[in-house]
Design an enzyme around this catalytic site. Structure first.
Site, PDB file in Angstrom:
ATOM      1  N   HIS A   1       0.846  -1.189   0.000  1.00 53.89           N
ATOM      2  CA  HIS A   1       0.000   0.000   0.000  1.00 53.89           C
ATOM      3  C   HIS A   1       0.885   1.243   0.000  1.00 53.89           C
ATOM      4  O   HIS A   1       1.975   1.249   0.570  1.00 53.89           O
ATOM      5  CB  HIS A   1      -0.910  -0.010   1.227  1.00 53.89           C
ATOM      6  CG  HIS A   1      -1.960   1.043   1.214  1.00 53.89           C
ATOM      7  ND1 HIS A   1      -1.692   2.359   1.522  1.00 53.89           N
ATOM      8  CD2 HIS A   1      -3.288   0.991   0.910  1.00 53.89           C
ATOM      9  CE1 HIS A   1      -2.800   3.078   1.414  1.00 53.89           C
ATOM     10  NE2 HIS A   1      -3.779   2.275   1.044  1.00 53.89           N
TER      11      HIS A   1
ATOM     12  N   GLU B   1      -2.757   2.828  -7.203  1.00 56.72           N
ATOM     13  CA  GLU B   1      -2.996   3.928  -6.274  1.00 56.72           C
ATOM     14  C   GLU B   1      -2.162   5.138  -6.699  1.00 56.72           C
ATOM     15  O   GLU B   1      -0.965   5.187  -6.415  1.00 56.72           O
ATOM     16  CB  GLU B   1      -2.535   3.566  -4.869  1.00 56.72           C
ATOM     17  CG  GLU B   1      -3.210   2.423  -4.191  1.00 56.72           C
ATOM     18  CD  GLU B   1      -2.634   2.273  -2.794  1.00 56.72           C
ATOM     19  OE1 GLU B   1      -3.345   2.577  -1.832  1.00 56.72           O
ATOM     20  OE2 GLU B   1      -1.456   1.883  -2.673  1.00 56.72           O
TER      21      GLU B   1
END
Length: 246
Positions: A87, A157
């Site tokens: 992430h 992302e």
């Protein structure tokens, strides 16, 4: 890093009851990834629903003297089926690099779970025209033949669109997703690449979910702040259901 036990139960109960009102959404797979201390109680909270359980991170070793870390077998023991690796916050705040993330991804796959592997660029990197080169490196240096496409989900992302209120336009997001799909096709073959889900994660909200998820290479959403309110998360799920994507 949100919610203690009581508010987490309230949130998941709200999502579950909302799904009951909507009826079974067979075409949508729903996953929640709570903090690690909430995994066991949330496993009980989602039992009997279509909501699956995932973790936000994992260590690459199965056991050992790694105080504060959690292994893939430990996470699987809670009922997790998925683990997020790489992430943007792990990369940016905790300085996890591709070498470390490669070990983590292989550990998740070896443990029989699905890995959600995240890639993405900062605003400075995008402004310098480095988006595709950076993402290519994030893919090439982490994914290999040990990572079965059947166990792989990729999440794009754009770091500049996380927690900033900014969102990549559907066209910007689709362009990067198409690039990722092509890379996956070169790595695993077109048939396998077509089956690998590529999620978009960058300020996904009820107001923009349908347009983003309507893009041909965006297969789902990695939802951040909007998942902390049951009605917002349910609205995103409905948007996915309306176009048959996860």
């Amino acid at each position: 890093m949100h919610k203690t036990l009581a508010p987490a139960r309230e949130l998941v109960s709200g999502i579950a009851h909302g799904l009951q009102r909507l009826g079974t959404l067979d075409q949508v797979e729903i996953l929640i990834c709570p903090p690690v201390q909430l995994l066991f109680p949330m496993a009980k909270a989602v039992a009997g629903t279509q909501i699956r359980l995932g973790a936000q991170n994992a260590h690459y070793e199965t056991q050992g003297a790694f105080t504060g870390e959690v292994s893939v077998p430990m996470l699987a023991d809670t009922g997790c089926t998925h683990i997020i690796i790489g992430h943007s916050e792990r990369r940016q705040i905790f300085l996890e690099d591709n070498v470390l993330l490669s070990r983590k991804v292989r550990a998740v796959v070896a443990g029989g779970l699905q890995v959600i592997y995240c890639v993405g660029e900062t605003l400075a990197q995008r402004d310098m025209g480095q988006t595709q080169l950076l993402i290519q490196n994030q893919l090439t240096e982490v994914l290999n033949r040990e990572v079965s496409p059947d166990r792989l989900i990729v999440a794009y992302e754009p770091v500049w669109a996380i927690g900033t209120g900014k969102t990549a336009t559907p066209q910007q997001a689709q362009e990067v997703h198409a690039f990722i799909r092509k890379w996956l096709g070169d790595a695993y073959g077109k048939a396998a690449a077509a089956q690998i889900r590529i999620l978009y994660g960058g300020s996904v909200k009820p107001g923009n979910a349908a347009e983003l998820l309507g893009q041909p290479d965006i297969d789902g959403a990695l939802v951040g702040g909007a998942c902390l309110a049951a009605e917002d998360f349910l609205a995103i799920i409905c948007a996915a259901a309306s176009i048959g994507r996860d």
